[in-house]
Design a protein around this motif. Structure first.
Motif, PDB file in Angstrom:
ATOM      1  N   SER A1128      19.183  -9.677 -10.377  1.00 52.79           N
ATOM      2  CA  SER A1128      18.504 -10.537  -9.411  1.00 52.79           C
ATOM      3  C   SER A1128      19.065 -11.948  -9.457  1.00 52.79           C
ATOM      4  N   GLY A1129      19.314 -12.448 -10.669  1.00 47.94           N
ATOM      5  CA  GLY A1129      19.910 -13.775 -10.776  1.00 47.94           C
ATOM      6  C   GLY A1129      21.327 -13.812 -10.252  1.00 47.94           C
ATOM      7  N   ALA A1130      22.088 -12.747 -10.502  1.00 50.20           N
ATOM      8  CA  ALA A1130      23.472 -12.714 -10.042  1.00 50.20           C
ATOM      9  C   ALA A1130      23.561 -12.660  -8.524  1.00 50.20           C
ATOM     10  N   LEU A1131      22.552 -12.114  -7.863  1.00 47.51           N
ATOM     11  CA  LEU A1131      22.562 -12.076  -6.407  1.00 47.51           C
ATOM     12  C   LEU A1131      22.501 -13.471  -5.799  1.00 47.51           C
ATOM     13  N   GLN A1132      22.107 -14.439  -6.590  1.00 46.28           N
ATOM     14  CA  GLN A1132      22.086 -15.817  -6.116  1.00 46.28           C
ATOM     15  C   GLN A1132      23.415 -16.526  -6.380  1.00 46.28           C
ATOM     16  N   GLU A1133      24.375 -15.777  -6.881  1.00 46.24           N
ATOM     17  CA  GLU A1133      25.688 -16.354  -7.154  1.00 46.24           C
ATOM     18  C   GLU A1133      26.680 -15.932  -6.073  1.00 46.24           C
ATOM     19  N   PRO A1173      10.825  -1.999  -9.625  1.00 49.45           N
ATOM     20  CA  PRO A1173      11.009  -3.422  -9.251  1.00 49.45           C
ATOM     21  C   PRO A1173      12.214  -3.675  -8.358  1.00 49.45           C
ATOM     22  N   LEU A1174      13.047  -2.659  -8.189  1.00 45.05           N
ATOM     23  CA  LEU A1174      14.149  -2.820  -7.248  1.00 45.05           C
ATOM     24  C   LEU A1174      13.628  -3.065  -5.838  1.00 45.05           C
ATOM     25  N   PHE A1175      12.438  -2.530  -5.541  1.00 42.62           N
ATOM     26  CA  PHE A1175      11.837  -2.801  -4.231  1.00 42.62           C
ATOM     27  C   PHE A1175      11.659  -4.298  -4.040  1.00 42.62           C
ATOM     28  N   GLY A1176      11.038  -4.922  -5.024  1.00 44.87           N
ATOM     29  CA  GLY A1176      10.822  -6.358  -4.918  1.00 44.87           C
ATOM     30  C   GLY A1176      12.115  -7.138  -4.888  1.00 44.87           C
ATOM     31  N   LEU A1177      13.106  -6.680  -5.629  1.00 45.27           N
ATOM     32  CA  LEU A1177      14.391  -7.384  -5.651  1.00 45.27           C
ATOM     33  C   LEU A1177      15.030  -7.353  -4.270  1.00 45.27           C
ATOM     34  N   LEU A1178      14.988  -6.193  -3.609  1.00 44.78           N
ATOM     35  CA  LEU A1178      15.557  -6.100  -2.270  1.00 44.78           C
ATOM     36  C   LEU A1178      14.762  -6.927  -1.266  1.00 44.78           C
ATOM     37  N   GLN A1179      13.447  -6.900  -1.424  1.00 47.58           N
ATOM     38  CA  GLN A1179      12.625  -7.657  -0.486  1.00 47.58           C
ATOM     39  C   GLN A1179      12.819  -9.158  -0.659  1.00 47.58           C
ATOM     40  N   GLU A1180      13.130  -9.583  -1.876  1.00 48.29           N
ATOM     41  CA  GLU A1180      13.446 -10.988  -2.093  1.00 48.29           C
ATOM     42  C   GLU A1180      14.687 -11.397  -1.318  1.00 48.29           C
ATOM     43  N   ASN A1181      15.597 -10.456  -1.135  1.00 48.00           N
ATOM     44  CA  ASN A1181      16.871 -10.761  -0.497  1.00 48.00           C
ATOM     45  C   ASN A1181      17.021 -10.083   0.849  1.00 48.00           C
ATOM     46  N   VAL A1182      15.913  -9.682   1.454  1.00 46.12           N
ATOM     47  CA  VAL A1182      15.999  -8.944   2.704  1.00 46.12           C
ATOM     48  C   VAL A1182      16.600  -9.799   3.805  1.00 46.12           C
ATOM     49  N   HIS A1183      16.418 -11.123   3.705  1.00 47.21           N
ATOM     50  CA  HIS A1183      16.977 -12.008   4.722  1.00 47.21           C
ATOM     51  C   HIS A1183      18.494 -12.110   4.611  1.00 47.21           C
ATOM     52  N   ARG A1184      19.055 -11.597   3.531  1.00 49.67           N
ATOM     53  CA  ARG A1184      20.504 -11.712   3.319  1.00 49.67           C
ATOM     54  C   ARG A1184      21.234 -10.409   3.614  1.00 49.67           C
ATOM     55  N   ALA A1286      10.996 -15.025  -8.782  1.00 51.63           N
ATOM     56  CA  ALA A1286      11.709 -16.291  -8.779  1.00 51.63           C
ATOM     57  C   ALA A1286      11.317 -17.141  -9.974  1.00 51.63           C
ATOM     58  N   ALA A1287      10.013 -17.111 -10.299  1.00 47.42           N
ATOM     59  CA  ALA A1287       9.576 -17.881 -11.458  1.00 47.42           C
ATOM     60  C   ALA A1287      10.167 -17.332 -12.746  1.00 47.42           C
ATOM     61  N   ALA A1288      10.222 -16.003 -12.834  1.00 46.64           N
ATOM     62  CA  ALA A1288      10.787 -15.392 -14.041  1.00 46.64           C
ATOM     63  C   ALA A1288      12.256 -15.728 -14.180  1.00 46.64           C
ATOM     64  N   LEU A1289      12.935 -15.853 -13.044  1.00 49.36           N
ATOM     65  CA  LEU A1289      14.353 -16.181 -13.107  1.00 49.36           C
ATOM     66  C   LEU A1289      14.584 -17.657 -13.363  1.00 49.36           C
ATOM     67  N   GLY A1290      13.537 -18.430 -13.342  1.00 49.83           N
ATOM     68  CA  GLY A1290      13.674 -19.820 -13.720  1.00 49.83           C
ATOM     69  C   GLY A1290      14.066 -20.731 -12.583  1.00 49.83           C
ATOM     70  N   GLY A1291      14.189 -20.255 -11.405  1.00 52.29           N
ATOM     71  CA  GLY A1291      14.578 -21.107 -10.301  1.00 52.29           C
ATOM     72  C   GLY A1291      13.881 -20.699  -9.031  1.00 52.29           C
ATOM     73  N   SER A1292      13.675 -21.631  -8.116  1.00 49.56           N
ATOM     74  CA  SER A1292      12.982 -21.319  -6.873  1.00 49.56           C
ATOM     75  C   SER A1292      13.894 -21.459  -5.671  1.00 49.56           C
TER      76      SER A1292
END
Length: 1379
Positions: A1128-1133, A1173-1184, A1286-1292
């Motif tokens: 999840s964190g790497a998807l923000q890279e 939790p992959l569901f939530g991970l995808l939904q976090e990035n559904v806009h991408r 997002a909170a668990a990953l330490g960044g918003s």
């Protein structure tokens, strides 16, 4: 793929609407949705876009402490044991074991003599013998085959060669446009067209003559191999047909003349029929035959497809088949259709392109035990030696015509490139038995009438059968074209070489000359049969090139007369250097004769061989002694690349008398025809006898007490080229020496001489001796020693030719000058010539409890040990170093021992011989807990490694330790395993197996390595990468032995050393570490896939399943939670980092799919709960998830020519808050896809893209790349709130740039796998607990799956391939392209 998505989507909607109707009411009551109400936004989404990018990227994820694994197992023991799938929750018993494998040897008998261990007193000799006699000590891991990548799994289901053929509507127009002839020829099918009369198809109207209409029929073959019979009004078949008869439903074609002449009937499966008629009987028969041929081929194809359809999703389908066979007739049409679909359905990942890619990066090299290796092996067969002088040697002249005197051949290999003799001598006696009989007492060595003709058996070999070898096996480790096989020919001593060779060089009357030579030869053999003289030589090259290709076109040169002034090996090198220069070789005198020798390349495991120590190999046929092949010892160059660890006992000394300078001696009146007799003695007492340990010559015993060098006629300063081979005793002492006795041989056979003078053949003219040991080492190389006229008792005390010192009275020849030159060559696996290695073992033997300073000095000297010696004695040296490691009480000694190991390991790698280290660790190394100190290898080695890695120590050594750390971690792991088994602590609980100090040492070692990995990668990338991988393998293996909660903490310590925004290399390190650790064979039990709710769970729906990365999930299911957090964190890279992370996750899920331990549906469903939790991970990035309907060629070019470097304005920004409301109904196009009114692969997506919700939420199928989905707004306190992620990953701060198509596909494959594997109850639970926004995102992702995996049609695939071929890029399945 698309079918799977459609089925899941449809079943999901149907279940929501029918089985969970209460959900709709609860949602509407709890979350009223109307135009005046909006959902609160996550706090993380309210941040301003101007928030500092640098601050956001450097926020470190919050550390989540793992559960105490061992405690949980104890506390939840009842729950685990009562679980039906308890095997998925606990490690199997006896997961590893130590075993002893019997050492396999080449020979029938062991190479180590029976009394060798008892005779050995030197520590080095003792340890070498132990090395060659010990068996292999191996640690076996029961499920090790499951600890690698999915490609390395046992019994992995491979992609089927032939897939089921499907027909798609999008391809129908393509088939219509195809030319019939070309299509038929392309597919190898049947084609036919023509005019027929078609009867009325309406069954309500009776068929009459008038109801037939003339139509043009066209028989076409589809892509799946089936046939359609289309009919048209005219011959323009490119138009839309008026109708089609689907022949795959046809049961048969028969003639029917009741209604019309030349008519025939097509009977269909639904009991209907089609009536057709032709214009003539011939046409009718042709149509009937053609159609029946098609039906027959279609039936065979269907049967073949059914045979190939044996790969099922799980084993439940097979069970259902056998149990429900009798109920098929009562099943509904839908059940039959579902059953047929399941029978041929493959596992989801089976057709993924990644499953077919070859990737050898994660495959560990195969490790084999040490074995004796040979270079290029050559079989040399000596057939015949014949000269131009031939006659019958028998007295009665009855017998074959042979040579008139005996000749003796010696073969050896010469390397003129390096000026080395690279093999021992191979002695051959090719004489006819009648010629051998000319030498009296042949078969025994005779000196002054004394003979030793005792016959016995050696190593089961009868000496009589091995007296005359003719076939030798040579080995060349480093072949090249400048290696020659040289044959030296000798004869019985008779006189000067030129005089004896002269009759053989003339073409005159050979009969008369032969008789004369025969007469002289008989006289010489009767007097001097034991003495030989040089006569001739010949040579031939062996190899064409450096790869060892045998030069079969080469032949032996002419037989050249031996020059008495060019006898030495140095002279031979000069002659061979001119071998290819015809003008120089033509000047050499030639003897008329022929040497017949054949040479062939042979395999290393050649049967019927006898080693150079007279040991028969295991493939020896005892009945065929005469066919024995004698292995000739190779003198391997003193180079590390040509060396190998010794595996057998061998202790040979080769002695070479070189030169005697006797022209200035006055002690003897006559000393010209000088013979040198060599003996090996163990005492210098007066009555001492020589040892019978010298290898004999053909015709004599296998071992003899003395041997004589060839005699040079009338030479006071003779040269020698002979080689004598001696079997040394196991333990040498100061008394062992070589004794050389010099004789003047009388060649005078004049009949006028007195009888006494004729009988006195030899006269002693001096003695010389050479002790073998000096300072405990064997004396080698060239020595010049004095010659004595007498041999008093105790002569070894007089070695320097000086008679003034105290000792026995020795009369030196020529004033004690060094007159005799001799050299020796040691081929031994129990003695070393390296001074540093000898000193180290000698110190360990003499002062076992020495002070640390002395021992450290000798340890440091080992750094100067020669590389080839280090390789040769590798197991023995490493065993001793480990022994010193646990026996010392001083840390300085342990650190220096480890430094020496680092040096040895680095040297092996630099020489490309690291496979020897792997063989040592796996098969030889055995830890021995020192009873005196109580120390173990794993604890002391870990401490020493920690010390070396400290910043203040030598950085060169620490870099080598990091680069080759695999060796040290492997030794740690094996020591831990052997320690647990041998001490019995394996039966204790995990937290009691190892001491607290060892736990602390391991933790310190991990923490000490991390700065080197995260900081040194810029300056020393290889060292950092290797250290990272080795540490991962060590941590993974610690799960097998140690407290698993403690190992979890070490993984946390490792991950804690990385930061968001790290360099790409560090991300590679981190995900390589996670990949290795997560590939543990018991990864599933480590994650404990079980409910962790409080109280007793009555229903599965009541379970607290985590569909997002909550703290509890990451704590209870530590490894999978950590992996998903990092992904999840790497998807923000950036792109490269995202692809690395996604690939690790996907490969792990593919491994779960193909793991035959978890093939049942219930097991797959249980594993799926770990990835919810992959569901939530995808939904976090559904806009991408960009689904822009662009050409794959465009995507490919953009990927290859432009990097994914999004700017702050476009990619790294806080998404705007949604301002609209969520529609209560699902997207209408989703229902359109399911119902069939809309197709996911339509060329135009305007209808889809035009639909937008009031909150800007819409279908992902958009043609506008700039439009992305707005962030959903969830209830702040909802249990599935993804803001927790997002909170668990330490960044918003979330990225808004689009993921690439390959990334999207891989993520969706993982999503579909989880969705397909999870149980219905888990899916219902998700739908019951998910917010409306989450549900919308869920079905949006499903809609995206339909789009991404849709079939584009043959025409599209062809166009893509055409463009790709023009642009020079490769296309993956017609959809994904890569440069």
């Amino acid at each position: 793929m698309g079918c799977t998505t459609s089925v899941i989507l449809f079943e999901g909607l149907r279940s929501v609407l029918h089985r969970n109707c209460g959900y709709c009411k609860s949602v509407s009551a709890a979350e009223p949705i109307g135009p005046a109400e909006t959902e609160p936004a996550c706090p993380s989404r309210r941040e301003s876009r101007a928030w500092s990018l640098k601050t956001a990227l450097k926020v470190k994820p919050r550390v989540i402490e793992p559960l105490d694994y061992e405690n949980v197992l104890v506390q939840r023991k009842t729950q685990i044991l009562s679980d039906v799938l308890r095997d998925m929750l606990q490690f199997p018993l006896e997961d590893f074991q130590t075993c002893t494998l019997r050492r396999q040897i080449r020979t029938v008998y062991p190479s180590v003599p029976e009394n060798a261990q008892r005779e050995a007193h030197s520590l080095f000799v003792q340890e070498c013998i132990k090395t060659y006699r010990s068996d292999w000590h191996v640690v076996n891991y029961k499920y090790e085959d499951y600890s690698g990548d999915f490609r390395q799994l046992p019994n992995k289901v491979s992609r089927p060669d032939k897939l089921a053929v499907h027909v798609f509507e999008v391809d129908e127009d393509v088939d219509k446009d195809e030319d019939t002839a070309s299509l038929g020829s392309q597919k190898g099918g049947i084609s036919r067209q023509g005019w027929l009369y078609k009867g009325n198809m309406n069954s309500a109207i009776s068929v009459t003559m008038r109801s037939f209409k003339r139509r043009y029929f066209h028989l076409t073959q589809l892509g799946d191999g089936s046939y359609n019979l289309n009919f048209y009004k005219d011959e323009k078949i490119s138009k839309e047909p008026k109708g089609t008869i689907f022949l795959d439903s046809c049961m048969g074609v028969v003639q029917n003349n009741k209604v019309r002449r030349f008519a025939f009937e097509l009977k269909m499966q639904d009991k209907s029929a089609y009536l057709l008629a032709a214009d003539s009987e011939t046409e009718m028969e042709e149509w009937i035959n053609t159609l029946n041929k098609i039906l027959h081929s279609s039936f065979e194809l269907a049967m073949q497809d059914k045979r190939n359809g044996d790969l099922h999703d799980d084993d439940e389908v097979g069970k259902a088949d056998s149990s429900s066979g009798s109920m098929d007739s009562f099943q509904s049409a839908r059940d039959i259709e579902s059953k047929m679909r399941n029978e041929t359905r493959l596992k989801l990942f089976t057709l993924d392109p990644d499953t077919q890619k070859l990737d050898f990066s994660g495959i560990e090299p195969e490790v084999k035990p040490f074995e004796e290796k040979f270079g290029k092996r050559l079989l040399v067969k000596c057939n015949d030696l014949s000269f131009n002088l031939q006659s019958c040697v028998a007295e009665n002249e009855e017998g074959p015509t042979t040579n008139v005197e005996p000749f003796f051949v010696t073969l050896s290999l010469f390397d003129i490139q390096n000026s080395r003799k690279i093999s021992a001598d191979f002695h051959v006696d090719l004489n006819h038995p009648s010629v051998r009989a000319m030498v009296p007492g042949s078969g025994a060595q005779i000196i002054n009438g004394a003979s030793d003709a005792a016959q016995h058996t050696t190593n089961g070999l009868p000496e009589s059968a091995l007296q005359y070898p003719r076939r030798g096996v040579f080995s060349v480790m480093c072949p090249h074209p400048d290696i020659f096989l040289v044959a030296r020919i000798e004869k019985v001593l008779q006189g000067g070489i030129a005089h004896c060779a002269d009759p053989y060089m003339k073409n005159s009357d050979s009969t008369k000359a032969a008789q004369k030579v025969l007469k002289n030869a008989k006289l010489a053999c009767s007097r001097l049969g034991q003495y030989r003289m040089p006569f001739a030589w010949a040579a031939r090259p062996l190899f064409k090139d450096a790869s060892g290709t045998l030069d079969k076109s080469a032949r032996f040169s002419p037989i050249y007369r031996q020059d008495s002034n060019k006898l030495s090996n140095e002279d031979m090198f000069k002659l061979l250097a001119d071998f290819r220069k015809q003008e120089k070789m033509a000047k050499l005198p030639v003897i008329l004769g022929n040497l017949d020798v054949t040479i062939d390349s042979v395999a290393p495991d050649l049967p019927n061989c006898i080693t150079s120590s007279y040991l028969p190999v295991r493939q020896f046929e005892s009945s065929d002694w005469n066919g024995a092949l004698f292995e000739v010892e190779e003198f391997v160059p003193c180079l590390a690349k040509c060396s190998q660890p010794f595996t057998t006992y061998n202790n040979h000394l080769y002695v070479y008398p070189r030169h005697l300078r006797y022209d200035g001696q006055k002690a003897f009146a006559k000393a010209r025809n000088i013979a040198v007799c060599v003996e090996f003695r163990d005492s210098d007492e007066e009555d001492a006898l020589p040892l019978k340990c010298i290898y004999g010559r053909p015709g004599g015993p296998l071992f003899t007490k003395n041997v004589i060098a060839a005699v040079l006629h009338h030479q006071q300063n003779p040269e020698f080229y002979d080689e004598f081979k001696i079997e040394l005793p196991t333990q040498l002492n100061e008394k062992h020496h070589l004794l050389f006795t010099f004789y003047h041989v009388s060649c005078d056979s004049n009949s006028k001489a007195s009888t006494k003078k004729r009988e006195q053949v030899e006269t002693q003219v001096g003695y010389a001796w050479l002790p073998l040991l000096k300072d405990g080492r064997v004396i080698l190389n060239e020595q010049q020693i004095p010659v004595a006229a007498n041999l008093p008792a105790g002569y070894l005390s007089c070695q320097d030719g000086n008679s003034k010192h105290a000792g026995p009275e020795v009369k030196w020849v020529d004033g004690g000058k060094p007159l005799f030159k001799v050299s020796t060559h040691l081929v031994s696996t129990v003695y070393t010539q390296d001074q540093h290695l000898h000193n180290f073992f000698h110190h360990c033997e003499s002062t076992p409890q020495s002070t640390g300073g002395e021992l450290v000095k000798y340890l440091k000297s080992l750094h100067a040990m020669e590389a080839h010696v280090m390789i040769n004695f590798l197991p023995t040296v490493l065993n001793q170093l480990f022994r010193v490691l646990t026996s010392t009480a001083q840390d300085d000694v342990a650190v220096n021992v480890t430094r020496v190991m680092v040096h040895i390991v680095a040297q092996c790698h630099e020489e490309g011989l690291e496979h020897y280290l792997r063989s040592y660790v796996k098969y030889v190394f055995k830890t021995d807990a020192n009873t005196a100190t109580g120390k173990t290898v794993h604890e002391e080695l870990a401490k020493a490694m920690t010390t070396i890695l400290k910043p203040s120590t030598d950085f060169l050594t620490s870099n080598k330790l990091l680069k080759y750390s695999w060796y040290f971690f492997e030794a740690l792991v094996k020591s831990m395993a052997q320690y647990l088994i041998e001490s019995g602590k394996v039966r204790l609980s995990r937290n009691q197996r190892f001491s607290a100090s060892f736990h602390h040492t391991v933790e310190t070692l991990v923490n000490m390595m991390m700065p080197h990995i995260t900081q040194k990668y810029k300056d020393n990338l290889d060292a950092a990468r290797n250290a990272n991988h080795s540490l991962a393998v060590f941590i993974k293996r610690c799960f097998t032995f140690m407290d698993r909660g403690f190992v979890f903490k070490q993984i946390n310590n490792y991950i804690n050393c990385f930061m968001p925004g790290d360099a790409k290399t560090l991300y590679e390190f981190k995900f390589e570490f996670l990949k290795v650790v997560c590939n543990h064979e018991h990864y599933i039990p480590l994650n404990l896939p079980m409910p962790f709710g409080k109280g007793r769970i009555q229903r599965f729906q009541d379970l607290h399943l985590d569909y997002s990365l909550t703290d509890d999930f990451c704590r209870n299911h530590f490894l999978v939670g950590l992996l998903l957090r990092e992904v999840s964190g790497a998807l923000q890279e950036f792109r490269d980092i995202r692809q690395i992370a996604i690939q690790v996750l996907k490969n792990l899920m593919m491994k779960h799919t193909f793991d035959d331990r978890y093939i049942s549906k219930s097991q797959q469903a249980r594993m799926a709960t770990l990835y919810l939790p992959l569901f939530g991970l995808l939904q976090e990035n559904v806009h991408r998830l960009n689904i822009k309907d662009a050409s794959p060629i465009t995507n490919s070019l953009s990927n290859s020519h432009g990097r994914d470097e999004p700017t702050l304005n476009s990619s790294l920004m806080t998404p705007p808050k949604a301002g609209g409301h969520i529609e209560s109904s699902l997207h209408k196009d989703v229902f359109g896809v399911i119902s069939g009114t809309a197709t996911p692969h339509m060329s135009s997506t305007s209808n889809v893209s035009s639909v937008r919700h009031s909150d800007s939420r819409g279908s992902l199928i958009s043609t506008d790349s700039g439009n992305s989905l707005s962030e959903r707004t969830n209830d702040k306190h909802h249990p599935l709130d993804k803001c927790n992620v997002a909170a668990a990953l330490g960044g918003s701060l979330l990225r808004c740039d689009k993921l690439e198509q390959s990334e999207v596909k891989s993520l969706l494959m993982c999503f579909l796998h989880v969705l397909k594997s999870m149980s219905e109850d888990a899916l219902f639970t998700y739908w019951n607990k998910a917010s409306s926004g989450d549900l919308m995102d869920f079905f949006t992702v499903l809609e995206l799956c339909l789009h991404q995996f849709r079939y584009m049609g043959k025409r599209y695939i062809a166009s893509v391939r055409k463009i790709a071929s023009i642009l020079g890029i490769s296309v993956d399945h017609g959809k994904n392209c890569s440069v």
